[in-house]
Design a protein around this motif. Structure first.
Motif, PDB file in Angstrom:
ATOM      1  N   ALA A 156      -9.134   6.667  -9.650  1.00  8.74           N
ATOM      2  CA  ALA A 156      -9.157   5.725 -10.767  1.00  8.74           C
ATOM      3  C   ALA A 156      -8.806   6.412 -12.081  1.00  8.74           C
ATOM      4  N   GLY A 157      -9.091   7.681 -12.181  1.00  7.57           N
ATOM      5  CA  GLY A 157      -8.828   8.416 -13.406  1.00  7.57           C
ATOM      6  C   GLY A 157      -7.433   8.990 -13.522  1.00  7.57           C
ATOM      7  N   LEU A 158      -6.616   8.835 -12.486  1.00  6.06           N
ATOM      8  CA  LEU A 158      -5.264   9.383 -12.552  1.00  6.06           C
ATOM      9  C   LEU A 158      -4.456   8.727 -13.669  1.00  6.06           C
ATOM     10  N   ALA A 159      -3.950   9.536 -14.556  1.00  6.70           N
ATOM     11  CA  ALA A 159      -3.142   9.009 -15.654  1.00  6.70           C
ATOM     12  C   ALA A 159      -1.679   8.873 -15.261  1.00  6.70           C
ATOM     13  N   HIS A 160      -1.216   9.735 -14.382  1.00  8.64           N
ATOM     14  CA  HIS A 160       0.197   9.728 -14.003  1.00  8.64           C
ATOM     15  C   HIS A 160       0.363   9.841 -12.488  1.00  8.64           C
ATOM     16  N   PRO A 161      -0.062   8.808 -11.741  1.00  9.62           N
ATOM     17  CA  PRO A 161       0.088   8.890 -10.287  1.00  9.62           C
ATOM     18  C   PRO A 161       1.560   8.776  -9.899  1.00  9.62           C
ATOM     19  N   PRO A 162       1.948   9.368  -8.794  1.00  5.91           N
ATOM     20  CA  PRO A 162       3.305   9.143  -8.295  1.00  5.91           C
ATOM     21  C   PRO A 162       3.506   7.644  -8.052  1.00  5.91           C
ATOM     22  N   GLU A 163       4.744   7.186  -8.183  1.00  5.82           N
ATOM     23  CA  GLU A 163       5.033   5.756  -8.009  1.00  5.82           C
ATOM     24  C   GLU A 163       4.511   5.228  -6.674  1.00  5.82           C
ATOM     25  N   ALA A 164       4.723   5.977  -5.608  1.00  6.11           N
ATOM     26  CA  ALA A 164       4.293   5.511  -4.283  1.00  6.11           C
ATOM     27  C   ALA A 164       2.780   5.340  -4.215  1.00  6.11           C
ATOM     28  N   LEU A 165       2.033   6.219  -4.871  1.00  9.31           N
ATOM     29  CA  LEU A 165       0.576   6.090  -4.889  1.00  9.31           C
ATOM     30  C   LEU A 165       0.157   4.924  -5.770  1.00  9.31           C
ATOM     31  N   ALA A 166       0.807   4.755  -6.901  1.00 12.63           N
ATOM     32  CA  ALA A 166       0.510   3.608  -7.766  1.00 12.63           C
ATOM     33  C   ALA A 166       0.782   2.306  -7.022  1.00 12.63           C
ATOM     34  N   ASP A 167       1.881   2.254  -6.246  1.00 13.54           N
ATOM     35  CA  ASP A 167       2.181   1.079  -5.418  1.00 13.54           C
ATOM     36  C   ASP A 167       1.024   0.794  -4.464  1.00 13.54           C
ATOM     37  N   ALA A 168       0.562   1.834  -3.780  1.00 12.75           N
ATOM     38  CA  ALA A 168      -0.511   1.671  -2.797  1.00 12.75           C
ATOM     39  C   ALA A 168      -1.807   1.216  -3.453  1.00 12.75           C
ATOM     40  N   LEU A 169      -2.113   1.751  -4.615  1.00 15.43           N
ATOM     41  CA  LEU A 169      -3.334   1.367  -5.323  1.00 15.43           C
ATOM     42  C   LEU A 169      -3.271  -0.086  -5.794  1.00 15.43           C
ATOM     43  N   LEU A 170      -2.126  -0.500  -6.331  1.00 16.82           N
ATOM     44  CA  LEU A 170      -1.980  -1.886  -6.776  1.00 16.82           C
ATOM     45  C   LEU A 170      -2.022  -2.857  -5.598  1.00 16.82           C
ATOM     46  N   LEU A 171      -1.428  -2.446  -4.491  1.00 21.03           N
ATOM     47  CA  LEU A 171      -1.494  -3.281  -3.293  1.00 21.03           C
ATOM     48  C   LEU A 171      -2.942  -3.428  -2.828  1.00 21.03           C
ATOM     49  N   ALA A 172      -3.681  -2.335  -2.825  1.00 15.05           N
ATOM     50  CA  ALA A 172      -5.087  -2.378  -2.412  1.00 15.05           C
ATOM     51  C   ALA A 172      -5.894  -3.303  -3.314  1.00 15.05           C
ATOM     52  N   LEU A 173      -5.633  -3.261  -4.610  1.00 14.40           N
ATOM     53  CA  LEU A 173      -6.334  -4.144  -5.550  1.00 14.40           C
ATOM     54  C   LEU A 173      -6.079  -5.600  -5.197  1.00 14.40           C
ATOM     55  N   HIS A 174      -4.821  -5.922  -4.933  1.00  5.48           N
ATOM     56  CA  HIS A 174      -4.475  -7.325  -4.718  1.00  5.48           C
ATOM     57  C   HIS A 174      -4.840  -7.853  -3.336  1.00  5.48           C
ATOM     58  N   VAL A 175      -4.693  -7.064  -2.302  1.00  8.64           N
ATOM     59  CA  VAL A 175      -5.035  -7.593  -0.976  1.00  8.64           C
ATOM     60  C   VAL A 175      -6.531  -7.486  -0.702  1.00  8.64           C
ATOM     61  N   GLY A 176      -7.229  -6.826  -1.581  1.00  7.34           N
ATOM     62  CA  GLY A 176      -8.681  -6.738  -1.464  1.00  7.34           C
ATOM     63  C   GLY A 176      -9.336  -7.853  -2.266  1.00  7.34           C
ATOM     64  N   GLU A 177      -9.860  -7.472  -3.396  1.00  8.99           N
ATOM     65  CA  GLU A 177     -10.638  -8.387  -4.229  1.00  8.99           C
ATOM     66  C   GLU A 177      -9.843  -9.593  -4.746  1.00  8.99           C
ATOM     67  N   ARG A 178      -8.551  -9.448  -4.927  1.00  9.80           N
ATOM     68  CA  ARG A 178      -7.765 -10.521  -5.554  1.00  9.80           C
ATOM     69  C   ARG A 178      -6.938 -11.344  -4.575  1.00  9.80           C
ATOM     70  N   ARG A 179      -7.284 -11.301  -3.329  1.00  6.97           N
ATOM     71  CA  ARG A 179      -6.502 -12.040  -2.345  1.00  6.97           C
ATOM     72  C   ARG A 179      -6.505 -13.537  -2.628  1.00  6.97           C
ATOM     73  N   GLY A 180      -7.596 -14.062  -3.141  1.00  9.40           N
ATOM     74  CA  GLY A 180      -7.657 -15.488  -3.485  1.00  9.40           C
ATOM     75  C   GLY A 180      -6.638 -15.858  -4.544  1.00  9.40           C
ATOM     76  N   LEU A 181      -6.453 -14.996  -5.520  1.00  8.32           N
ATOM     77  CA  LEU A 181      -5.437 -15.208  -6.554  1.00  8.32           C
ATOM     78  C   LEU A 181      -4.054 -15.285  -5.923  1.00  8.32           C
ATOM     79  N   LEU A 182      -3.771 -14.377  -5.008  1.00  5.09           N
ATOM     80  CA  LEU A 182      -2.473 -14.364  -4.336  1.00  5.09           C
ATOM     81  C   LEU A 182      -2.239 -15.675  -3.600  1.00  5.09           C
ATOM     82  N   ALA A 183      -3.214 -16.093  -2.806  1.00  7.91           N
ATOM     83  CA  ALA A 183      -3.079 -17.325  -2.029  1.00  7.91           C
ATOM     84  C   ALA A 183      -2.932 -18.543  -2.941  1.00  7.91           C
TER      85      ALA A 183
END
Length: 165
Positions: free
Chosen positions: A66-93
């Motif tokens: 969570a504290g990473l200021a400059h994650p590699p793009e691929a890791l940032a992609d994975a983290l954002l995906l985890a956020l959305h398919v986890g807690e925010r799945r209702g928003l997506l649907a």
């Protein structure tokens, strides 16, 4: 305010609480590639040997990611995906339903042939998301993530970003 132009920039723009939520969701089911990227970053950040990473407590790994200021793009992609398919799945649907886009529990099939979203459909989706009480900041992050995946298909979202508030 326009969208961020990379997933790493979008990651940096997230509130600390959202970054913690994303990192926690990431560690609950990391992909093999994502886990390797995260491990490399955490080893450097915490200055531990790669062999010792397994002994680092989960909450410490979550805080480190969570504290990473400059994650590699691929890791940032994975983290954002985890956020959305986890807690925010209702928003997506809710968004995909309102936009008339076929999905399975908020996920679009990888082989789906989707036309570009038009401005009217995006506007109806925004109204539906507001009616369901979704936070404008969460909508903005989701829309930005979609736009980063395919700027042509999701261009209408960028046109409406100022209406999010």
């Amino acid at each position: 305010m326009p969208f961020e132009t990379s997933t790493a920039r979008l990651w940096r723009a997230l509130a600390r609480a959202d970054r913690l939520t994303a990192a926690s969701a990431f560690w609950s089911r990391p992909s093999e590639e994502g886990a390797k990227l995260a491990a490399r970053e955490i080893v450097q950040l915490l200055r531990v040997r790669p062999q010792a990473l397994g002994r680092v407590a989960l909450d410490q790994r979550v805080r480190a990611l969570a504290g990473l200021a400059h994650p590699p793009e691929a890791l940032a992609d994975a983290l954002l995906l985890a956020l959305h398919v986890g807690e925010r799945r209702g928003l997506l649907a809710d968004f995909l339903d309102a936009a008339g886009i076929p999905h399975e529990e908020g996920l679009i099939a990888e082989d789906a042939e989707l036309p570009a979203l038009d401005r009217d459909a995006a506007g109806r989706a925004l109204a539906a998301l507001r009616a369901k009480g979704h936070a404008p900041a969460a909508i903005r992050v989701y829309w930005n993530a979609l736009w980063l995946q395919d700027r042509e298909r999701w261009a209408a979202l960028a046109e409406l970003v100022d209406e999010l508030g």
